[in-house]
Design a protein around this motif. Structure first.
Motif, PDB file in Angstrom:
ATOM      1  N   TYR C 416      59.968  18.474  21.472  1.00 19.31           N
ATOM      2  CA  TYR C 416      58.780  19.145  20.936  1.00 19.31           C
ATOM      3  C   TYR C 416      59.262  20.270  20.021  1.00 19.31           C
ATOM      4  O   TYR C 416      60.427  20.678  20.105  1.00 19.31           O
ATOM      5  CB  TYR C 416      57.934  19.689  22.095  1.00 19.31           C
ATOM      6  N   PRO C 417      58.385  20.785  19.168  1.00 15.40           N
ATOM      7  CA  PRO C 417      58.803  21.876  18.275  1.00 15.40           C
ATOM      8  C   PRO C 417      58.971  23.179  19.040  1.00 15.40           C
ATOM      9  O   PRO C 417      58.000  23.755  19.537  1.00 15.40           O
ATOM     10  CB  PRO C 417      57.666  21.968  17.259  1.00 15.40           C
ATOM     11  N   GLU C 418      60.178  23.651  19.129  1.00 12.46           N
ATOM     12  CA  GLU C 418      60.489  24.779  20.008  1.00 12.46           C
ATOM     13  C   GLU C 418      59.778  26.049  19.568  1.00 12.46           C
ATOM     14  O   GLU C 418      59.295  26.823  20.401  1.00 12.46           O
ATOM     15  CB  GLU C 418      62.002  24.985  20.026  1.00 12.46           C
ATOM     16  N   GLY C 419      59.689  26.272  18.267  1.00 15.82           N
ATOM     17  CA  GLY C 419      59.051  27.496  17.777  1.00 15.82           C
ATOM     18  C   GLY C 419      57.608  27.578  18.224  1.00 15.82           C
ATOM     19  O   GLY C 419      57.148  28.594  18.755  1.00 15.82           O
ATOM     20  N   PRO C 479      49.671  23.531  22.754  1.00 16.82           N
ATOM     21  CA  PRO C 479      50.624  22.519  23.245  1.00 16.82           C
ATOM     22  C   PRO C 479      50.070  21.115  23.181  1.00 16.82           C
ATOM     23  O   PRO C 479      50.801  20.158  22.881  1.00 16.82           O
ATOM     24  CB  PRO C 479      50.878  22.927  24.692  1.00 16.82           C
ATOM     25  N   MET C 480      48.764  20.966  23.471  1.00 18.85           N
ATOM     26  CA  MET C 480      48.165  19.635  23.352  1.00 18.85           C
ATOM     27  C   MET C 480      48.482  19.061  21.983  1.00 18.85           C
ATOM     28  O   MET C 480      48.906  17.911  21.838  1.00 18.85           O
ATOM     29  CB  MET C 480      46.633  19.734  23.481  1.00 18.85           C
ATOM     30  N   LEU C 481      48.281  19.911  20.980  1.00 14.07           N
ATOM     31  CA  LEU C 481      48.441  19.418  19.617  1.00 14.07           C
ATOM     32  C   LEU C 481      49.898  19.078  19.319  1.00 14.07           C
ATOM     33  O   LEU C 481      50.208  17.980  18.865  1.00 14.07           O
ATOM     34  CB  LEU C 481      47.921  20.458  18.618  1.00 14.07           C
ATOM     35  N   TYR C 482      50.816  20.022  19.591  1.00 12.41           N
ATOM     36  CA  TYR C 482      52.169  19.706  19.153  1.00 12.41           C
ATOM     37  C   TYR C 482      52.851  18.680  20.043  1.00 12.41           C
ATOM     38  O   TYR C 482      53.748  17.964  19.591  1.00 12.41           O
ATOM     39  CB  TYR C 482      53.034  20.960  18.965  1.00 12.41           C
ATOM     40  N   LEU C 483      52.436  18.598  21.303  1.00 14.23           N
ATOM     41  CA  LEU C 483      53.049  17.568  22.135  1.00 14.23           C
ATOM     42  C   LEU C 483      52.649  16.186  21.636  1.00 14.23           C
ATOM     43  O   LEU C 483      53.478  15.270  21.560  1.00 14.23           O
ATOM     44  CB  LEU C 483      52.647  17.748  23.601  1.00 14.23           C
ATOM     45  N   ILE C 484      51.374  16.047  21.279  1.00  9.97           N
ATOM     46  CA  ILE C 484      50.955  14.755  20.741  1.00  9.97           C
ATOM     47  C   ILE C 484      51.656  14.499  19.411  1.00  9.97           C
ATOM     48  O   ILE C 484      52.117  13.389  19.134  1.00  9.97           O
ATOM     49  CB  ILE C 484      49.420  14.722  20.590  1.00  9.97           C
ATOM     50  N   ASP C 539      72.898  22.174  17.523  1.00 14.20           N
ATOM     51  CA  ASP C 539      72.310  21.061  16.756  1.00 14.20           C
ATOM     52  C   ASP C 539      71.380  20.205  17.585  1.00 14.20           C
ATOM     53  O   ASP C 539      70.304  19.836  17.174  1.00 14.20           O
ATOM     54  CB  ASP C 539      73.429  20.112  16.271  1.00 14.20           C
ATOM     55  N   GLU C 540      71.867  19.882  18.747  1.00 19.77           N
ATOM     56  CA  GLU C 540      71.146  18.891  19.528  1.00 19.77           C
ATOM     57  C   GLU C 540      69.830  19.411  20.073  1.00 19.77           C
ATOM     58  O   GLU C 540      68.973  18.656  20.487  1.00 19.77           O
ATOM     59  CB  GLU C 540      72.003  18.481  20.729  1.00 19.77           C
ATOM     60  N   LYS C 541      69.694  20.727  20.057  1.00 14.32           N
ATOM     61  CA  LYS C 541      68.627  21.275  20.896  1.00 14.32           C
ATOM     62  C   LYS C 541      67.299  21.399  20.179  1.00 14.32           C
ATOM     63  O   LYS C 541      66.298  20.869  20.610  1.00 14.32           O
ATOM     64  CB  LYS C 541      69.065  22.637  21.417  1.00 14.32           C
ATOM     65  N   VAL C 542      67.324  22.093  19.036  1.00 14.14           N
ATOM     66  CA  VAL C 542      66.053  22.540  18.488  1.00 14.14           C
ATOM     67  C   VAL C 542      65.492  21.549  17.484  1.00 14.14           C
ATOM     68  O   VAL C 542      66.237  20.950  16.731  1.00 14.14           O
ATOM     69  CB  VAL C 542      66.259  23.920  17.813  1.00 14.14           C
ATOM     70  N   ALA C 543      64.211  21.408  17.450  1.00 12.64           N
ATOM     71  CA  ALA C 543      63.581  20.482  16.489  1.00 12.64           C
ATOM     72  C   ALA C 543      63.356  21.162  15.163  1.00 12.64           C
ATOM     73  O   ALA C 543      63.008  22.342  15.142  1.00 12.64           O
ATOM     74  CB  ALA C 543      62.258  19.997  17.029  1.00 12.64           C
TER      75      ALA C 543
END
Lengths: 192, 101, 543
Positions: C416-419, C479-484, C539-543
């Motif tokens: 998911y987008p971490e920010g 969260p609903m929005l970005y998780l989807i 690198d691997e972590k953040v979207a």
């Protein structure tokens, strides 16, 4: 199944708790009301159920030994005895209807406070009704087990469904073992 | 489940004992014992239940875990009864204008 | 790692079509089915909350009539308690993770698991029907004799819905208990289990022992209503307190059903994001069991002013103080875990830290309420409302969101987008405190709960609370929005984006249907994070 039976203990336990609370407070009315229950039919029913527990245990035993036909016979006997129990219960319920002892439906009671007696009969019907419902489910399970045994599904190595059904059936019997004296035998010595 | 197969004779013996206890329970109901009537009835009922549990339900020969669950159920029931009755039994201890009884 | 499609065969793409989902036996798919139902109920319960807070903007009862308001808070409570809080973490995260964490292929009884979802849904439909037909106004606690004799709303339908859904709880609990006892991977002894498993085991014990009692209580209410009996009606010789004893015998442990899984999640999050072993593993594990057991002994603290004997009240008060101890042990241990750890502030950790603070606050106010003298003054006021919302929303919902974020990569194979996630966590924290802290003050000043009108001097605090609620609502929607969004556009997650310990991270994200390509063998305890600097790649972590 043991875990499930624990849930059943708590389920019926709630009813027993309510019963105990009111019996403590309304012991006179409960005693009087209890005498209106047919002790002969109740005793016969208890004996019938204990017999059915025996036939159930023997059915499990036969399955563990691999004697299919004996197992089926005992399962059918258990079903028969269970049905006799329910039939007698039905007769008792009908008598209560005749005697105007159905709570909420034209209830009459003379020898004690009718409200307290009505509470007794409310518990009587809910507790035996719940018990009867469990018996019906049990008979359904037994019928399924009988069919499957006849079809050869079980063997000494694969006997657990029958054993588990047995556990359930015995549990329902144990509930009745407690229900009988608490409902029918409160005070038969006429002292209240 | 246990592997132990109980001989039929045991079942019949237990059944006999259960019937005797049934007769006893009915009989004793006709004897005037006052408060002890319910104690007697419950003692007999518990005995019958134990016989059924130990022998018909094979708990005597079963894994300890089954014992735990059987015990847990009854222990929890005792908790429910004990604490609830701590309320009902002690309600009269304080002078209240009108008790609900 | 490709950032487009998840090419491997996993439980999501192994079969398509609605039948493959509705008839699945895969615990992971069932978990997602639950996720959808539970999210639906959460927003429905939230909608009722919005209406409540709107009404309370002004002192007069001007948005809705009193009877309608009664229905609003009842439905809010019934839906949130029975259809969101109680199932949430066990049904979604528990169902998904319990087999994975113990190295098993599925739960012990996969078909029972599916049945339990259907039972939950059927119960939910019953209750929704009751809502549509006009709802119930008795309060989620269904106190008698109002609910059993005098109410003229759809009590039986709602109660039946709850009754049916209760079986879903029992079946899930049963499944977890048997699974945890019998299906652990070789080498996975009890004291090597993740604490998430311990807390789900304790939760399952409560589910199994407590739910039947509310089942029978509901049966008695329904029977009393249908046949006009007097079991709980004083006019007919009944005792309303008997209902309360029976009701709270379940409903108090129920709140531990709600919070224990959340605590399990926090144990996982705190260890991962402090890169440290949990402090005092056995203490945390045993305190889960202690909470489960002690939680059954305190129900009378809901009845201090209802006519219960004061001597019983003394006993319950003492026991209620006792039950705080294991919870406190856990909070100390989490904090001690964080001490001298390498803390990273990813969204799940933000939720975990929020939990620790807010749960502690809610828990401490519980101690105020356990003391009889204080409770007499603040019971049935907003103090109580604030207390349980701190624990349930500040605690449980934060843990739920933290868990969803933490295991989202495992469940969906996407990051998911971490920010945005950190932003949402912050918004939720702020909105939550603005909503519920004023309620402590309101309650202490005497504003009663379940009233739709109040004296004008309480308005400022109520307006603050409603303002907070609007912020909180935004916080939940984001969260609903970005998780989807992440389902399609999120970066592909590797098997272990957080470099966490735990068997679930050793398999692919998303996992294959059978969970593990090779049966795992466990050789070390949980939380064996290597000492020294964190080893995660940026690198691997953040979207």
């Amino acid at each position: 199944m043991w875990v499930f039976l624990t849930t059943e203990v708590m389920f019926f336990g709630g009813l027993f708790l309510g019963y105990a609370v009111y019996r403590g407070s309304y012991s006179h009315a409960f005693g009087m009301a209890s005498e209106h229950l047919d002790i002969v039919l109740g005793t016969i029913n208890t004996a019938v159920l204990l017999c059915s527990s025996l036939t159930m245990a023997l059915a499990v035993h036969a399955t563990q030994l691999g004697t299919r036909k004996t197992a089926v016979m005992f399962l059918l006997l258990t079903i028969l005895l269970g049905s006799v129990f329910l039939g007698i219960k039905g007769v008792e319920y009908y008598h209560k209807y005749d005697e105007s002892l159905i709570p909420g439906h034209d209830f009459h009671f003379e020898n004690a406070d009718p409200r307290h007696a009505q509470i007794f009969f409310s518990f009587y019907f809910v507790m035996t009704g719940m018990h009867a419902l469990h018996m019906v489910i049990g008979i359904g399970l037994l019928a399924l087990m009988a069919y499957w045994t006849y079809a050869g599904r079980f063997s000494p190595e694969h006997a657990s469904p029958i054993e588990i059904t047995g556990l359930y059936w015995h549990f329902v019997d144990i509930v009745w073992v407690f229900l009988f004296p608490l409902l029918y035998l409160i005070d038969r010595s006429g002292s209240m | 489940m246990s592997e132990h197969i109980i001989p039929r004779k045991v079942y019949f013996t237990i059944f006999g004992a259960l019937m005797v206890l049934l007769a006893f329970t009915v009989g004793i109901a006709y004897v005037h014992l006052g408060e002890l009537n319910v104690v007697a009835a419950m003692t007999i009922a518990v005995t019958k239940a134990l016989l059924i549990i130990l022998y018909f339900m094979h708990v005597r020969y079963s894994f300890r875990l089954s014992w735990v669950w059987v015990g847990a159920g009854f222990f929890w029931l005792i908790i429910m009864f004990a604490l609830t009755f701590s309320d009902y039994f002690t309600r009269d201890w304080l002078p209240v204008p009108t008790g609900w009884k | 790692m490709s950032s487009v499609a998840l090419h491997r065969d996993n439980y999501l793409n192994v079969s398509y079509g609605i039948k493959s989902w509705l008839l699945t036996r895969d615990h992971k798919r069932i978990a997602l089915l639950y996720l959808m139902s539970i999210t639906l109920f959460f927003f429905l319960g939230g909608a009722f909350a919005v209406l409540i807070r709107l009404e309370l903007l002004t002192p007069a009862g001007d948005l809705v009539q009193a009877e309608t308001y009664n229905k609003l808070f009842t439905m809010h409570g019934v839906i949130m308690v029975f259809f969101f809080l109680i199932p949430s973490i066990p049904a979604v995260l528990g169902n998904f993770l319990v087999p994975l964490m113990i190295g098993a292929r599925d739960l012990a009884f996969p078909r029972l698991n599916l049945l339990s979802w259907y039972v939950y849904t059927i119960g939910g439909i019953f209750t929704l029907t009751a809502v549509v037909m006009g709802g119930v106004d008795t309060g989620w606690t269904f106190y008698t004799p109002y609910s059993s004799t005098y109410a003229n709303t759809h009590v039986i339908a709602t109660a039946l819905g709850v009754f049916i859904t209760g079986f879903s709880s029992i079946l899930t609990g049963l499944n977890f208990i048997v699974t945890i006892h019998t299906m652990r991977a070789p080498g996975l002894t009890w004291f090597r289990l993740p604490l998430f498993i311990w807390s789900h085991y304790a939760t399952s014990i409560i589910m199994v022992l407590g739910t039947p009692v509310i089942a029978i209580t509901i049966v008695l209410i329904a029977v009393e209503r249908a046949f006009r009996l007097g079991i709980f009606n004083p006019a007919l010789g009944g005792d309303p307190l008997l209902f309360q004893h029976l009701f709270w015998f379940y409903s108090h442990p129920a709140v531990y059903i709600m919070i224990l899984p959340g605590m399990g999640v926090i144990s996982e999050l705190v260890t991962c994001f402090s890169r440290k072993r949990i402090f005092g593993y056995e203490f945390v594990a045993f305190s889960s069991i202690a909470i489960a057991v002690l939680g059954f002994l305190v129900w009378g603290h809901h009845m201090f002013v209802s006519g219960q004997s004061p001597y019983a009240g003394l006993v319950f008060s003492f026991l209620s103080f006792m039950v705080a101890i294991p919870s406190a042990v856990k909070v100390f241990n989490w904090t001690a875990t964080m001490y001298k750890g390498y803390i990273s502030y990813d969204a799940p950790m933000l939720y975990a830290m929020g939990f620790i603070g807010l749960f502690t606050t809610g828990g401490l106010t519980g101690l105020f309420l356990a003391s009889l003298a204080v409770d007499v003054h603040v019971t049935d006021t907003y103090f109580i409302v604030a207390h349980f919302h701190y624990i349930m929303v500040g605690g449980m919902v934060m843990a739920y969101l933290g868990g969803i974020h933490f295991w989202w990569p495992k469940m969906t194979g996407r990051l998911y987008p971490e920010g945005w996630a950190r932003f949402a966590a912050l918004v939720i924290f702020i909105g939550f405190n603005l909503t519920f802290f004023p309620q402590f003050v309101l309650g202490y000043l005497g504003m009663p709960r379940r009233y739709h009108a109040y004296p004008p001097e309480f308005q400022v605090l109520n307006v603050m609370s409603t303002a907070g609620a609007s912020i909180l609502a935004v916080g939940y929607l984001v969260p609903m929005l970005y998780l989807i969004w992440s389902l399609r556009y999120g970066k592909a997650a590797g098997a272990n984006p957080w470099k966490a310990t735990g068997l679930e991270w050793t398999t692919t994200s998303p996992p294959p249907t059978e969970n593990f390509l090779e049966a795992p063998i466990v050789k070390e305890g949980a939380y064996e994070y290597p000492p020294g600097a964190p080893s995660r790649d940026e690198d691997e972590k953040v979207a």
